[in-house]
Motif scaffolding. Structure first.
Motif, mmCIF file in Angstrom:
data_model
loop_
_atom_site.group_PDB
_atom_site.id
_atom_site.type_symbol
_atom_site.label_atom_id
_atom_site.label_comp_id
_atom_site.label_asym_id
_atom_site.label_seq_id
_atom_site.Cartn_x
_atom_site.Cartn_y
_atom_site.Cartn_z
ATOM 1 N N ASN A 21 -5.429 5.899 -2.785
ATOM 2 C CA ASN A 21 -6.259 6.127 -1.602
ATOM 3 C C ASN A 21 -7.622 5.463 -1.717
ATOM 4 O O ASN A 21 -8.264 5.183 -0.712
ATOM 5 N N LEU A 51 3.160 2.330 2.091
ATOM 6 C CA LEU A 51 3.095 3.004 3.383
ATOM 7 C C LEU A 51 4.479 3.228 3.976
ATOM 8 O O LEU A 51 4.611 3.589 5.130
ATOM 9 N N ALA A 67 -3.134 4.271 6.003
ATOM 10 C CA ALA A 67 -3.629 2.986 5.516
ATOM 11 C C ALA A 67 -5.139 3.007 5.323
ATOM 12 O O ALA A 67 -5.687 2.154 4.636
ATOM 13 N N LYS A 68 -5.801 3.986 5.946
ATOM 14 C CA LYS A 68 -7.256 4.089 5.760
ATOM 15 C C LYS A 68 -7.609 4.749 4.430
ATOM 16 O O LYS A 68 -8.776 4.816 4.063
ATOM 17 N N GLY A 69 -6.590 5.289 3.748
ATOM 18 C CA GLY A 69 -6.841 5.892 2.437
ATOM 19 C C GLY A 69 -7.261 7.340 2.494
ATOM 20 O O GLY A 69 -7.817 7.855 1.532
ATOM 21 N N LEU A 108 0.827 -1.216 0.000
ATOM 22 C CA LEU A 108 0.000 0.000 0.000
ATOM 23 C C LEU A 108 0.858 1.262 0.000
ATOM 24 O O LEU A 108 0.369 2.350 0.266
ATOM 25 N N LEU A 134 0.612 6.415 10.216
ATOM 26 C CA LEU A 134 0.659 5.318 9.254
ATOM 27 C C LEU A 134 -0.706 4.623 9.204
ATOM 28 O O LEU A 134 -1.218 4.310 8.128
ATOM 29 N N HIS A 137 -14.775 6.753 3.030
ATOM 30 C CA HIS A 137 -14.930 6.043 1.764
ATOM 31 C C HIS A 137 -16.389 5.875 1.354
ATOM 32 O O HIS A 137 -16.739 6.055 0.200
ATOM 33 N N PHE A 143 -4.735 -2.495 5.809
ATOM 34 C CA PHE A 143 -3.488 -2.823 6.479
ATOM 35 C C PHE A 143 -3.710 -2.715 7.982
ATOM 36 O O PHE A 143 -4.174 -1.687 8.476
ATOM 37 N N ARG A 186 -6.579 1.863 -0.589
ATOM 38 C CA ARG A 186 -6.166 1.761 0.811
ATOM 39 C C ARG A 186 -7.394 1.714 1.725
ATOM 40 O O ARG A 186 -8.258 2.580 1.681
ATOM 41 N N GLY A 187 -7.430 0.728 2.570
ATOM 42 C CA GLY A 187 -8.508 0.646 3.552
ATOM 43 C C GLY A 187 -9.785 0.067 2.997
ATOM 44 O O GLY A 187 -10.490 -0.675 3.659
#
Lengths: 313, 278, 315
Positions: free
Chosen positions: A84, A57, C217-219, A55, C213, A119, A93, A87-88
């Motif tokens: 983005n 990171l 990771a949640k975007g 991802l 971080l 999101h 992660f 991610r998630g």
């Protein structure tokens, strides 16, 4: 189109004052969807770095080359904005160290549903009820109370479970979990491993489990990857790999466990700044041959397992 | 520890400015074209020229010479005051951290009290009550700024005191004084040098303020703060009178601050990594 | 709830020795002052050259022959009743004079503090966001200059540029907000420089933390992460130091008040020094000390709001 994650020639290095740290070296991997894939290795084997690189990171001083393909797109080339969206939501992660992974000034619940609200653009009320439900799934007895607690008010085990709840709040296709059982006692470890099995079964999630807990890997993983000094040494179905390990390093890891021979591996992991020539493990290997010091072996298939060792070449 | 040669250019520039100022302060009597207090009644308020590089002030004194002597006064006083501050702060901080107990409690109470006083206000009051003189200034500066030093030193000592080798040295029969001087002091030396350097900059600014208010260096002593005060009336027509001493204070303080950063870099003090100016 | 109470009581108890220290410092200033209050009072009463006997009588009358500790305690009792003595110059109660001037200094200091907070914190955040970019470099240079420039020189430069050349702002006096603009900027410049740097460093440190971080990771986009997780966490160490900087503002106001002819505590003490009005200087020390201590208490309370760990009694 499958949901597998393909890592192709992934190399990761970090620029530091002491020199360039070669954390991951030319890793080619297919991580299959629908499975729990365990990634095992000692501290500094590059397993966390590899997990985080999926991802993107990693810290700003990192340098990644190669490609990580998911659904026909290279995650390493995507624009930040596109990434983005993944991610998630698609790939989540779960970071290691639950003590530091939560913002100390924000309530747990708010942190858990943060990604969900961002999101899915749902209302706050919907987010809260979803978050509380999520906490319930992770066997919190008082989800409402936990939801409104600050991280320092929870115990370590609770924080770890809350972290898992946060990572799975959007029911992602993929979950990359970094050391989810580190520092937990046996009962909580049992609970957490149960959670992963259930996620695989009910939510149909694919999981990449980064761990140094071999028993956990043996218990819940379908496939296991053994990493050493940023290189894949062995890969295969979990049952087979633990019963008949091929690589001397894997044998050593298994024998080092307390319930086995409690025989520690001799020597130290190599310096990642000056990597040894030849096989990365040759300095600590008991079956070392001359060629091991000169040339790195290729990853070869032996009885349905893949191994990187001159013994099998 | 990183190499001096690898330091960024900006630090080298700062070092050059500082060296230039310090050497002109030291060699002021040789460089200065005039006596800083020599009054030339026929040449008052001249602008910059070959004869008077930075012009002359309302009394006909050569501004360039006064700037040079001002550097001498500012730098020597600031260094002396910073030294006094450091000696008092370090002594009390080491005693407090090393011995602990009731001594520590008393010194910490003093530190809290002194840090609870607004420093500059106290300086003004002390200088005001004792009357302006170098001694009262030194007293005012030392008294109002030792607490910060001692606090940091105490913290470092507390850290080092717990180290095993200190226990070892003590079991070999070393006296407390010996341990403080030979083991603890060298350990905190790097931090001290940085604190000392930065403190010089702060003191230069405080002294300039006090002199500006007439509570610092007394006329006819050439002092940058006092020069700015003198220039207050004439600056519209003679900006050189205002700009020259002001820019000198600015350049001196800025280069001292940068040197402080460079030292942090040199000593690899990690926790201050983000605090560097440039 | 109990935790909050405990925290507040602890903070209140901790300021008592500091307050005592301030009064002791002020008392000592009175002792070391080169004048004899008895002689001064006799002078005020019209005895221009009092004899030694007259002075001794007056001293006894004023209690100046008692042990210092007794003198201090009775003086402290007077202060607690709002009695700081009579000014040598104006012959009016010093307490009243200081109270008259306190609002000016308070308004200048609050104006400056507000300016410092609304400029330095956003700039510091921006610098951390743009870490190591060209704009970061420019702002860091600006911060260095702000911290190194003498406030009084800056004040004169401002007067020159904005009042005398551009005729935008009044040179001196007190009354409207416009009168406070230049003094506030000049007074706050140094603190702005320090705080910019501090905020930048604090945020950069927070951005290295693990939970950033997690948020990545949640975007969520980076600016949103800074806003939601970076800012509050970085403010905690910055706010702790704000108390110290308020001290610099309060005491720096003396110079600025004298330049802009603001009738505050600072210009009062400078007059007092010129007139060797020692009780007034003592009063000034007590007042500025008090303001500083009270502000620090305010900081401690705001800290309570920012940091849930203290609010809820975490370890």
């Amino acid at each position: 189109m499958d949901n597998n994650i393909y890592l192709q020639d992934v190399t990761i290095s970090f620029t530091t004052k002491a020199g360039t740290v070669h954390a991951v070296n030319h890793v080619d991997l297919n991580v299959n969807s629908g499975e729990i894939t365990g990634m095992i290795g000692e501290t500094g084997s590059g397993k966390s770095v590899l997990g985080m690189s999926v991802l993107r990171l990693l810290a700003a001083n990192s340098l990644i080359s190669g490609s990580i393909i998911y659904k026909n797109s290279d995650l390493l080339q995507l624009a930040e904005k596109e990434l983005n969206q993944i991610r998630g939501k698609v790939i989540s992660f779960i970071p290691q160290n639950p003590d530091a992974a939560f913002d100390p000034t924000m309530k747990i619940g708010k942190q858990i549903i943060e990604g969900f609200l961002y999101h899915d653009k749902k209302s706050k009320a919907a987010g809260i009820s979803h978050g509380i439900g999520q906490l319930q799934n992770y066997s919190f007895h008082e989800p409402q109370k936990t939801f409104n607690s600050y991280p320092f008010q929870l115990s370590g085990g609770m924080r770890q479970r809350a972290l898992c709840a946060m990572g799975t709040v959007l029911s992602p296709k993929w979950i990359i979990a970094d050391e989810p059982t580190k520092g937990l006692d046996a009962i909580i470890r049992q609970q957490v491993s149960q959670v992963f099995l259930e996620l695989k079964k009910t939510a149909n999630s694919s999981i990449l489990l980064i761990t140094h807990d071999l028993r956990l890997a043996q218990k819940i993983c379908d496939t296991v990857i053994v990493l050493y000094a940023g290189t894949v040494l062995e890969q295969g179905p979990a049952g087979k790999l633990f019963d008949e390990p091929l690589h001397p390093y894997t044998c050593g890891l298994i024998d080092a466990q307390p319930h086995r021979k409690l025989l520690p591996l001799s020597g130290m992991p190599p310096s990642l700044i000056n990597l040894p020539a030849g096989c990365k493990f040759h300095l600590r290997c008991s079956c070392r041959k001359d060629i091991c010091c000169l040339k790195e072996p290729a990853l070869l298939e032996v009885n349905g397992q893949w191994v990187r060792c001159w013994k099998y070449a | 520890m990183c190499n001096i040669k690898q330091l960024p250019v900006i630090y080298k520039i700062a070092a050059c400015i500082l060296m230039l100022m310090v050497s002109s302060a030291i060699f002021a009597p040789i460089i200065a074209p005039y006596d800083p207090n020599q009054v030339l009644p026929d040449e008052t308020l001249q602008s910059c020229s070959g004869a008077h590089l930075l012009g002359t002030d309302a009394l006909g004194r050569d501004v360039f010479s006064r700037i040079l002597y001002g550097a001498r006064v500012s730098i020597s006083f600031a260094v002396a005051a910073a030294l006094c501050t450091m000696i008092l702060g370090v002594t009390l901080g080491m005693i407090s951290g090393y011995f602990g107990g009731i001594i520590d409690t008393i010194i910490q109470l003093l530190v809290n009290i002194f840090q609870g006083l607004p420093g500059m206000s106290m300086m003004i009051a002390i200088a005001g009550v004792m009357g302006p003189s170098t001694i009262s200034l030194l007293f005012a500066v030392t008294l109002t700024s030792w607490a910060g030093f001692s606090r940091i030193v105490r913290g470092e000592v507390l850290k080092i005191r717990e180290e095993n080798y200190i226990e070892g040295v003590r079991s070999l029969g070393a006296s407390d004084f010996y341990i403080l001087v030979h083991y603890i002091l060298p350990n905190i030396f790097n931090s001290l040098i940085i604190l000392f350097t930065v403190r010089i900059g702060t003191i230069v600014l405080s002294i300039a303020s006090l002199s500006f208010l007439g509570l610092g260096m007394q006329p006819p002593e050439a002092d940058w703060g006092a020069m700015i005060n003198d220039a207050k009336i004439y600056f519209r027509s003679y900006p050189n009178l205002l700009l020259a001493p002001g820019l000198c204070i600015l350049a001196l303080c800025a280069s001292i601050n940068l040197i402080g950063d460079a030292l942090r870099d040199l000593f690899s003090i990690e926790q201050d990594r983000n605090k560097q100016y440039l | 709830m109990n935790d909050i109470l405990f925290y507040l009581v602890k903070k209140l108890l901790m300021i008592i020795p500091v307050l005592l220290g301030i009064t002791i410092a002020a008392f000592i200033l009175g002792i070391i002052s080169p004048s004899d209050p008895a002689a001064v009072l006799l002078n005020m009463d019209g005895v221009s050259t009092p004899s030694a006997q007259e002075i001794a009588n007056k001293r006894h009358e004023m209690g100046l022959d008692r042990p210092l500790i007794v003198q201090y305690l009775s003086w402290l009792l007077q202060i607690l009743h709002g009695d700081l003595g009579i000014s040598y110059i104006t012959q009016r109660p010093i307490w009243d004079e200081l109270m008259l001037r306190l609002p000016v200094t308070i308004s200048l200091a609050s104006c400056t503090l507000l300016l410092v907070i609304v400029t330095a914190i956003p700039l510091g955040v921006f610098m951390a966001y743009k870490n190591n970019s060209r704009s970061d470099f420019v702002l860091r240079t600006a911060a260095l200059i702000f911290t190194s420039v003498p406030a009084f020189w800056l004040a004169i430069l401002f007067m020159w540029i904005f009042s005398e050349e551009l005729h935008l702002l009044p040179t001196s006096g007190y009354g409207t907000l416009a009168h406070l603009i230049m003094p506030s900027v000049a007074l706050g410049a140094g603190t702005i420089g320090i705080l910019m740097r501090l905020q930048r460093a604090a945020l950069l440190e927070v951005l290295e933390q693990h939970f950033i971080l997690t948020a990545k990771a949640k975007g969520m986009p980076f600016p949103m992460i800074i806003w939601k997780h970076g800012l509050l966490n970085s403010l905690i160490p910055v706010i702790t130091l704000l108390g110290n900087y308020f001290g610099a503002i309060i005491s720096g106001s003396a110079v600025i008040e004298s330049i802009f002819s603001l009738p505050g505590l600072g210009s009062y003490v400078l007059e007092a020094i010129r007139g060797r009005d020692y009780p007034a200087i003592q009063g000034y020390v007590i007042f500025t000390g008090l303001v500083f201590v009270l502000f620090n208490l305010l900081v401690d309370i705001s800290y309570l709001l920012l940091n849930p760990k203290i609010r809820l009694g975490g370890k």
